[in-house]
Design an enzyme around this catalytic site. Structure first.
Site, PDB file in Angstrom:
ATOM      1  N   LYS A  51       0.848  -1.208   0.000  1.00 53.26           N
ATOM      2  CA  LYS A  51       0.000   0.000   0.000  1.00 53.26           C
ATOM      3  C   LYS A  51       0.881   1.255   0.000  1.00 53.26           C
ATOM      4  O   LYS A  51       0.608   2.204  -0.762  1.00 53.26           O
ATOM      5  CB  LYS A  51      -0.942  -0.014   1.209  1.00 53.26           C
ATOM      6  CG  LYS A  51      -2.093  -1.013   1.050  1.00 53.26           C
ATOM      7  CD  LYS A  51      -2.843  -1.305   2.340  1.00 53.26           C
ATOM      8  CE  LYS A  51      -3.785  -2.492   2.159  1.00 53.26           C
ATOM      9  NZ  LYS A  51      -4.385  -2.974   3.422  1.00 53.26           N
ATOM     10  N   GLN A  95      -4.511  -2.046   9.678  1.00 52.76           N
ATOM     11  CA  GLN A  95      -4.354  -3.330   8.984  1.00 52.76           C
ATOM     12  C   GLN A  95      -4.991  -4.459   9.790  1.00 52.76           C
ATOM     13  O   GLN A  95      -4.758  -4.606  10.985  1.00 52.76           O
ATOM     14  CB  GLN A  95      -2.857  -3.608   8.740  1.00 52.76           C
ATOM     15  CG  GLN A  95      -2.587  -4.865   7.931  1.00 52.76           C
ATOM     16  CD  GLN A  95      -3.181  -4.809   6.519  1.00 52.76           C
ATOM     17  OE1 GLN A  95      -3.086  -3.814   5.826  1.00 52.76           O
ATOM     18  NE2 GLN A  95      -3.821  -5.889   6.099  1.00 52.76           N
ATOM     19  N   ASP A 118     -11.501   2.251   3.814  1.00 48.23           N
ATOM     20  CA  ASP A 118     -11.799   0.818   3.713  1.00 48.23           C
ATOM     21  C   ASP A 118     -13.301   0.579   3.523  1.00 48.23           C
ATOM     22  O   ASP A 118     -13.708  -0.515   3.107  1.00 48.23           O
ATOM     23  CB  ASP A 118     -11.363   0.100   5.006  1.00 48.23           C
ATOM     24  CG  ASP A 118     -10.047  -0.650   4.836  1.00 48.23           C
ATOM     25  OD1 ASP A 118      -9.618  -0.863   3.687  1.00 48.23           O
ATOM     26  OD2 ASP A 118      -9.452  -1.009   5.872  1.00 48.23           O
TER      27      ASP A 118
END
Lengths: 288, 288
Positions: A51, A95, A118
């Protein structure tokens, strides 16, 4: 049979992001993404690293916050709160999975919904269900929709079967496909479904998101169907140096010949997830 | 064929509420429900009246706030805010539909989610999708689930077809049926579905929520299916003094003989909606 190339579509999304980022920078806005990693899980480290690399490639300011495995809930919440208040940060993600002593739901709820790239915050889940475009779509289902669109596959009026009912993929995928964006007739099948093979054979479009290696076999797919394979499973493979290989939820070799289009694993849905994360970060920055 | 008696099941729910209210009163808590009515729509007046009457029957404190048809958005928002802050009020609902100049979504979002006994606030929509039991389920789909349960109908592994994809009934119904509470294999069909009759014929359980009078005909239902009719439609009937009669979304007379169980209209889902509203108000009071 068309092999849907997720890498290629992801590159297209990335190219769009680059243009949008250039326009944002002219307005004096540099998009920023913060990724919080708790502990040392090797797979998580790889994801976080890729990422950050993608951000760098795009000119997105990226902030990596590494916390020790024994970080407390309060410490993580404080980090999220600081990022919520950081004007250079447009997107925040923690994460997954965090260590077991961390309440992940509470952390997701603590993220400012306007920075929840997200798409897992309850307000964004609701906006997806309500078809309110001011939210963020979760990256993997959004990526699947984009793959279908890009491959010219008509979802309207199609019979779609989603295998799996998780909040990460199955349910949001079903909501997207059944809403005005998809207009498909959607069936959600899962572990309790009787005669799953027969249910799947009805599908013009199969979305496999059940998390079981090569679960979908040729007898479960009708001729000419489109198959989107969301699964990423490690299975042992002595012939590989690493000792394992990646396979999807679909038995690709036997299913592909029956399909009008199918995504491979790797190189299908996988690259789309990170591309849609970049897209969401750019969208968030555009809403500053 | 079993005719599922919604009145009877609703009375059972009301009896449960009475017991719970007695227990709450011993703790010094009297549940309170506020209903806001804007304008003079006759049907809305009837609904608001029957909610108030049900509250009275149960010993729920009920507050009716009638606002003129030309009330402004700000005035309605202020009323909601006052009710949010009123410790005697556990549940708030603004009767739908408000006059067209009122932004109903903004009002729903302004209601404290802990007092949103209609279950329409985005946070409660999300909790439904996330299967988080701390929210409020929307009354009509919740009522349908209770009817199925009470009639001893096994949803787990059953093929359910929900006709309609609204956020009031179709989507929440699908989410409830596909989640751990239902474990059904759920298909959502709608106006864009091709060969709707064939899709419906697959169903062990049909939920009709499409809002079209007597839309579901005998050829759309397989022998032995269970049919839950959510529709309440007024159609002209010269033989009635009122000039109209109420019919569901199902052509009852021709469908019923094929069913193992079916809800009538009226007297099926209708009485459940108000019963579940009372239930939610009692739940809200219990969380004080």
């Amino acid at each position: 049979m068309k092999r849907i190339d997720g890498k290629q579509v992801a590159e297209k999304v990335i190219a769009e992001c680059k243009e949008e980022i250039a326009a944002l920078k002219e307005r004096g806005v540099t998009p920023g993404l913060a990724v919080v990693l708790i502990g040392e899980d090797p797979a998580s480290k790889v994801y976080v690293g890729s990422k950050a690399k993608k951000c760098e490639e795009l000119g997105i300011y990226s902030k990596k916050i590494e916390m020790p495995i024994d970080a407390t809930q309060e410490e993580v919440m404080q980090v999220v709160e600081d990022l919520n208040n950081d004007p250079a940060i447009d997107g925040i993600l923690v994460q997954s999975p965090p260590p077991p002593h961390i309440d992940e739901d509470a952390i997701v709820r603590a993220i400012n919904p306007a920075k929840d790239v997200d798409g897992f915050h309850p307000l964004n889940v609701a906006k997806l269900a309500l078809e309110d475009p001011t939210g963020f779509l979760p990256c993997t289902p959004h990526g699947c929709m984009r793959l279908l669109e890009d491959a010219g596959i008509e979802t309207s009026g199609a019979e779609a079967v989603v295998i799996g009912r998780s909040m990460i993929v199955g349910k949001p995928m079903a909501l997207l496909l059944m809403g005005k964006a998809g207009n498909a007739t959607v069936t959600v099948a899962h572990s309790r479904t009787k005669d799953l093979a027969a249910v799947c054979r009805r599908a013009d479009i199969v979305i496999a998101a059940i998390g079981k290696p090569e679960f979908v076999t040729a007898d479960m797919v009708k001729d000419g169907a489109v198959v989107i394979d969301v699964g990423i499973n490690r299975v042992k493979d002595a012939s590989k140096k690493s000792g394992y290989k990646l396979v999807g939820d679909v038995a690709y070799d036997e299913v592909a010949p029956k399909c009008s289009a199918i995504t491979p694993v790797p190189g299908g849905v996988g690259p789309m997830t990170i591309a849609m994360l970049m897209k969401n970060t750019v969208i968030a920055a555009g809403r500053r």
